[in-house]
Write an enzyme that holds these catalytic residues in place. Sequence first.
Site, PDB file in Angstrom:
ATOM      1  N   SER A   1     -17.284   9.795 -25.278  1.00  0.00           N
ATOM      2  CA  SER A   1     -18.404  10.726 -25.387  1.00  0.00           C
ATOM      3  C   SER A   1     -17.964  12.050 -26.000  1.00  0.00           C
ATOM      4  O   SER A   1     -16.833  12.221 -26.426  1.00  0.00           O
ATOM      5  CB  SER A   1     -19.044  11.006 -24.027  1.00  0.00           C
TER       6      SER A   1
ATOM      7  N   LYS B   1     -29.679  20.437 -34.078  1.00  0.00           N
ATOM      8  CA  LYS B   1     -28.258  20.336 -34.404  1.00  0.00           C
ATOM      9  C   LYS B   1     -27.542  21.612 -34.017  1.00  0.00           C
ATOM     10  O   LYS B   1     -28.139  22.684 -33.953  1.00  0.00           O
ATOM     11  CB  LYS B   1     -28.037  19.999 -35.869  1.00  0.00           C
TER      12      LYS B   1
ATOM     13  N   TYR C   1     -22.420   9.885 -27.086  1.00  0.00           N
ATOM     14  CA  TYR C   1     -23.421  10.460 -26.187  1.00  0.00           C
ATOM     15  C   TYR C   1     -22.844  11.716 -25.549  1.00  0.00           C
ATOM     16  O   TYR C   1     -21.629  11.936 -25.566  1.00  0.00           O
ATOM     17  CB  TYR C   1     -23.859   9.446 -25.128  1.00  0.00           C
TER      18      TYR C   1
END
Length: 127
Positions: A25, A9, A58
Amino acid sequence: MYITLMKSKIHRARVTEANLDYVGSITIDEDLMDSADILKNEKVQIVNNNNGNRFETYVIPGERGSGMICLNGAAARLVHPGDIIIIISYGQFDRKEAVDFEPRIVFVDDNNRTIEIRNEEEHGQIK
């Protein structure tokens, strides 16, 4: 059986741009992608600390060294430039792999530059 774990992360990144007219995205500075071991087109979850929105999209690589964190398309409606977000990637692991797996937790400064990488979190730990 496979278990889904946090793979990596980027913690408390600052949104630099929101582009509604793009196809969709999140664009992330390639340096940050490398630090967090996130690949082009990888599915990620976005958590917006400012408004509580959580969503998936994404990744598209952004200019290396730019600090860019840009939400595109419909996701641009869920953030504002300046919002603080957490970008989380997940992986599928069998139990044997999961026991020893260590995630990459990337901490950034106000300009989205990597300042520290850890492999664990503790409750109550701030930044």
